[in-house]
Design a protein around this motif. Structure first.
Motif, mmCIF file in Angstrom:
data_model
loop_
_atom_site.group_PDB
_atom_site.id
_atom_site.type_symbol
_atom_site.label_atom_id
_atom_site.label_comp_id
_atom_site.label_asym_id
_atom_site.label_seq_id
_atom_site.Cartn_x
_atom_site.Cartn_y
_atom_site.Cartn_z
ATOM 1 N N LEU A 290 0.825 -1.207 0.000
ATOM 2 C CA LEU A 290 0.000 0.000 0.000
ATOM 3 C C LEU A 290 0.863 1.262 0.000
ATOM 4 O O LEU A 290 0.586 2.220 -0.725
ATOM 5 C CB LEU A 290 -0.935 0.001 1.210
ATOM 6 N N GLY A 291 1.888 1.277 0.851
ATOM 7 C CA GLY A 291 2.758 2.437 0.910
ATOM 8 C C GLY A 291 3.506 2.672 -0.393
ATOM 9 O O GLY A 291 3.733 3.815 -0.802
ATOM 10 N N THR A 292 3.856 1.590 -1.069
ATOM 11 C CA THR A 292 4.629 1.707 -2.303
ATOM 12 C C THR A 292 3.765 2.186 -3.471
ATOM 13 O O THR A 292 4.219 2.971 -4.309
ATOM 14 C CB THR A 292 5.297 0.364 -2.644
ATOM 15 N N ILE A 293 2.516 1.745 -3.530
ATOM 16 C CA ILE A 293 1.650 2.154 -4.635
ATOM 17 C C ILE A 293 1.110 3.564 -4.451
ATOM 18 O O ILE A 293 0.713 4.225 -5.434
ATOM 19 C CB ILE A 293 0.468 1.165 -4.799
ATOM 20 N N GLY A 346 8.179 3.656 -4.259
ATOM 21 C CA GLY A 346 6.987 3.955 -5.046
ATOM 22 C C GLY A 346 7.083 5.270 -5.794
ATOM 23 O O GLY A 346 6.605 5.387 -6.930
ATOM 24 N N THR A 347 7.703 6.257 -5.173
ATOM 25 C CA THR A 347 7.866 7.551 -5.843
ATOM 26 C C THR A 347 8.747 7.408 -7.078
ATOM 27 O O THR A 347 8.473 7.995 -8.130
ATOM 28 C CB THR A 347 8.471 8.572 -4.869
ATOM 29 N N LEU A 348 9.798 6.611 -6.969
ATOM 30 C CA LEU A 348 10.674 6.389 -8.125
ATOM 31 C C LEU A 348 9.977 5.533 -9.189
ATOM 32 O O LEU A 348 10.066 5.830 -10.392
ATOM 33 C CB LEU A 348 11.970 5.723 -7.677
ATOM 34 N N LEU A 349 9.260 4.509 -8.749
ATOM 35 C CA LEU A 349 8.590 3.635 -9.716
ATOM 36 C C LEU A 349 7.463 4.351 -10.450
ATOM 37 O O LEU A 349 7.121 3.974 -11.579
ATOM 38 C CB LEU A 349 8.048 2.383 -9.005
#
Length: 432
Positions: A290-293, A346-349
């Motif tokens: 969740l945090g990554t998306i 997530g910000t980079l992805l």
């Protein structure tokens, strides 16, 4: 006669069309969705995060964690109303907002932000301002004075959270660069994760850390809270579309897929490494997904979301092991390796999977002014570095100052052994 009728029609149009245009600018469906999302995001803190964190600490500290979550919710709400919203969303400069919206001065119930009432937009953003400092609790759980918790949370909200919110969502310098952060990868997760890491370093480890088992006292409570977080995250990410539309629907879909993939990935790694998957691992992997998306949720498609969830579960698992066992940092409830690392990743992805050239893994395109993936990734990296550095420095300074004000951030050894429920609040979570 026809000239009289024509004059009447012209006059009617002159007086009526502006009113009709103003009325049509208000969107009831969007308003209803953001109202619902506000409730869902508040559910994430109260009771979701409170139960999730409360179950992870020892029984002698469960009430202290619940107390901190509830108290931060009240404090953050008042500060956000008085000045925080103005600092974040009033027009100012590239770094900080102005003071024209202090205590919502001049804002009525019919004033609009886009096509929803501005008081509602302020409320929705308030729920983000509540959960972000509450997340930091996990970095200093079981050993920080309640007075220090409250002073730090209030000052941090105004000096870290509000400025970075302005940078990203309030028209500040990162917004002008075209940073992609749909629902809080930088604003929420990196800031909270870095502040928790600083807290863990400044306070030092809990007594017995790495020398004796410090086990969660109630995993049933933790799993219950995790379920509320999962559901509430639909409002967190989907509500950030600020409308009942396709963007909100896709944000919710990719959020759910990433959470599912993160949970399965963490459990699979545990199964391979330790022979058995754990309930704690499943819910932690879910939060990592969740945090990554979160920063990417409005810009990527479902195929990209699966990869983001997979990488979130995998990278956050190994980050947790590395920080605890190799660096020996007692980030008690793994805020930095899950939220901080997940937010960074997530910000980079988001800069990669927003590309429209990845086939089934494609997203919805780069920000205006960013022509290539390298351009967007460069902006994403600037956002990560700036958020990390600013949060780390200001958080450390705040801990130093507040430590002087309250004669030390940490409770005494005797109080820590007794537990914060008794030593700080003279209460017990369980009377058996």
């Amino acid at each position: 006669m026809k000239w009289i009728i024509l004059s009447f029609l012209i006059g009617f149009s002159c007086f009526s069309l502006p009113a009709l245009a103003e009325e049509s600018a208000f969107n009831g469906a969007n308003t209803a969705w953001v109202l619902s999302s506000s409730a869902l995001v508040l559910l994430m803190t109260l009771p979701g995060l409170a139960l999730f964190y409360g179950g992870l600490v020892r029984s002698k500290n469960v009430l202290s964690v619940l107390m901190q979550c509830f108290s931060i919710a009240g404090l953050a709400s008042v500060l956000w109303f008085v000045i925080g919203y103005s600092l974040a969303f009033d027009s100012g400069n590239g770094f900080i907002g102005g003071l024209d919206k202090v205590m919502l001065a001049g804002m009525g119930r019919d004033d609009l932000s886009g096509d929803i009432p501005e008081p509602l937009f302020m409320l929705f953003q308030m729920t983000f301002a509540i959960i972000t400092p509450a997340l930091i609790i996990g970095g200093f759980a079981e050993r920080m004075k309640f007075s220090a918790v409250m002073l730090f949370s209030g000052a941090w909200l105004l000096l870290v959270y509000a400025p970075i919110t302005h940078w990203v969502w309030g028209g500040g310098w990162l917004a002008e660069l075209g940073l992609y952060d749909f629902a809080g990868g930088t604003v929420v997760h990196i800031t909270a994760g870095v502040a928790a890491l600083v807290a863990a370093k400044v306070l030092g480890p809990r007594k017995g850390f790495l020398n004796s088992a410090i086990m969660p006292h109630n995993l049933t409570m933790t799993v219950t809270g995790a379920g509320m977080l999962w559901v509430g995250w639909f409002g967190f990410n989907g509500g950030s579309a600020l409308g009942a539309n396709g963007s909100a629907a896709m944000a919710i879909l990719v959020t759910h897929l990433a959470a599912s993939m993160g949970a399965m990935t963490w459990a699979a790694i545990e199964w391979i490494k330790f022979g058995k998957p754990s309930a704690l691992g499943v819910v932690t992997g879910m939060v990592a997904g969740l945090g990554t998306i979160t920063p990417a949720s409005g810009y990527v498609g479902p195929g990209g979301a699966l990869i983001i969830g997979l990488l979130g579960g995998m990278v956050c698992f190994y980050a947790t092991v590395y920080i605890k066992q190799k660096l020996r940092i007692d980030d008690s409830l793994d805020v930095f390796p899950v939220h901080g690392v997940g937010g960074i990743l997530g910000t980079l992805l988001a800069g990669i999977f927003s590309s429209t050239q990845l086939g089934v893994f494609s997203g919805y395109g780069f920000a205006e002014g960013n022509e290539t993936m390298l351009d967007q990734l460069g902006v994403q990296l600037i956002g990560v570095v700036a958020t990390f550095a600013y949060t780390a420095v200001v958080s450390w300074v705040l801990f130093m100052i507040i430590g002087k004000l309250v004669n030390g951030l940490r409770v005494s050894s005797e109080q820590e052994i007794t537990g914060l429920d008794q030593s700080e609040h003279e209460e017990s979570g369980y009377i058996l």
